[in-house]
Write a protein that holds these residues in place. Structure first.
Motif, PDB file in Angstrom:
ATOM      1  N   LEU A   1      95.281   2.911   1.046  1.00 27.62           N
ATOM      2  CA  LEU A   1      95.100   4.352   1.019  1.00 27.62           C
ATOM      3  C   LEU A   1      95.805   4.915  -0.192  1.00 27.62           C
ATOM      4  N   THR A   2      95.423   6.120  -0.539  1.00 33.88           N
ATOM      5  CA  THR A   2      96.170   6.867  -1.541  1.00 33.88           C
ATOM      6  C   THR A   2      96.722   8.092  -0.845  1.00 33.88           C
ATOM      7  N   THR A   3      97.834   8.577  -1.343  1.00 33.00           N
ATOM      8  CA  THR A   3      98.452   9.756  -0.761  1.00 33.00           C
ATOM      9  C   THR A   3      99.122  10.546  -1.875  1.00 33.00           C
TER      10      THR A   3
ATOM     11  N   ARG B   1     106.352   8.748   4.982  1.00 34.10           N
ATOM     12  CA  ARG B   1     107.177   8.165   6.055  1.00 34.10           C
ATOM     13  C   ARG B   1     106.294   7.657   7.192  1.00 34.10           C
ATOM     14  N   PHE B   2     105.274   8.415   7.525  1.00 33.44           N
ATOM     15  CA  PHE B   2     104.340   8.019   8.572  1.00 33.44           C
ATOM     16  C   PHE B   2     103.655   6.704   8.206  1.00 33.44           C
ATOM     17  N   TYR B   3     103.121   6.606   6.987  1.00 34.10           N
ATOM     18  CA  TYR B   3     102.420   5.395   6.567  1.00 34.10           C
ATOM     19  C   TYR B   3     103.369   4.197   6.547  1.00 34.10           C
ATOM     20  N   ALA B   4     104.584   4.403   6.088  1.00 42.50           N
ATOM     21  CA  ALA B   4     105.575   3.310   6.068  1.00 42.50           C
ATOM     22  C   ALA B   4     105.873   2.842   7.491  1.00 42.50           C
TER      23      ALA B   4
ATOM     24  N   ILE C   1     102.931  -0.433   2.675  1.00 43.84           N
ATOM     25  CA  ILE C   1     103.962  -0.525   1.646  1.00 43.84           C
ATOM     26  C   ILE C   1     103.421   0.048   0.341  1.00 43.84           C
ATOM     27  N   ALA C   2     104.299   0.678  -0.405  1.00 40.96           N
ATOM     28  CA  ALA C   2     103.921   1.252  -1.705  1.00 40.96           C
ATOM     29  C   ALA C   2     103.963   0.121  -2.736  1.00 40.96           C
ATOM     30  N   SER C   3     102.902  -0.676  -2.768  1.00 43.11           N
ATOM     31  CA  SER C   3     102.870  -1.878  -3.601  1.00 43.11           C
ATOM     32  C   SER C   3     102.297  -1.642  -4.994  1.00 43.11           C
ATOM     33  N   HIS C   4     101.613  -0.533  -5.197  1.00 42.17           N
ATOM     34  CA  HIS C   4     100.954  -0.264  -6.476  1.00 42.17           C
ATOM     35  C   HIS C   4     101.217   1.179  -6.899  1.00 42.17           C
ATOM     36  N   GLU C   5     101.106   1.416  -8.170  1.00 44.13           N
ATOM     37  CA  GLU C   5     101.163   2.783  -8.698  1.00 44.13           C
ATOM     38  C   GLU C   5      99.734   3.197  -8.974  1.00 44.13           C
ATOM     39  N   GLY C   6      99.297   4.293  -8.374  1.00 46.65           N
ATOM     40  CA  GLY C   6      97.932   4.772  -8.574  1.00 46.65           C
ATOM     41  C   GLY C   6      97.834   5.741  -9.731  1.00 46.65           C
ATOM     42  N   MET C   7      96.664   5.816 -10.298  1.00 41.46           N
ATOM     43  CA  MET C   7      96.395   6.751 -11.380  1.00 41.46           C
ATOM     44  C   MET C   7      95.016   7.334 -11.160  1.00 41.46           C
TER      45      MET C   7
END
Length: 150
Positions: free
Chosen positions: A120-122, A131-134, A139-145
């Protein structure tokens, strides 16, 4: 609470949910009649295999929604993935585990579709959502652009 795929008659309630938060009020246009862009988007979602709007419904009320898209891919040895977007829970239902149940349903669909991961993106401003997704195990494994088309 039950879960079901959205139908066109649900569209005004879905748009109302999308518009009913701090970022949605600036991004969405909940009005009567709905702008044609929402109807066109709904029809395009319905026409695309593996794409759906999933609803959490209690009685006659839509209390949560998300868009779930199954994406086939070549990377990771042809692994399919599920993409979750447009997550909203009615304000009077937040904190009642509606969102968690909705995500569990979406992840069960992804598993049944043989997806190797759910992503997902947020928006970076949505700290409560992060916090909910965690808490659900994301996990925040990637940086989105993104690139905004002119």
């Amino acid at each position: 609470m039950i879960f079901r795929k959205a139908v066109i008659e649900d569209l005004p309630n879905i748009v109302q949910l999308l518009a009913d938060d701090e970022l949605g009020t600036t991004r969405e246009r909940y009005e009567t009649p709905l702008p044609d862009s929402y109807i066109e988007a709904f029809n395009a979602i319905e026409a695309q295999v593996g794409n759906q709007l999933l609803l959490a419904v209690e009685g006659a009320s839509i209390i949560g929604c998300l868009q779930l898209t199954i994406i086939p891919g070549l990377a990771r040895q042809g692994m399919k993935r599920a993409q979750i977007e447009g997550v909203r829970v009615a304000q009077n239902q937040r904190g009642t585990q509606v969102g968690e149940a909705l995500f569990k349903e979406a992840m069960a669909i992804a598993k049944a579709e043989h997806c190797g991961l759910v992503q997902l993106t947020t928006d970076k401003k949505r700290k409560d959502a992060h916090r909910f997704y965690a808490r659900l195990g994301f996990i925040a494994s990637h940086e989105g652009m993104k690139f905004i088309c002119p």
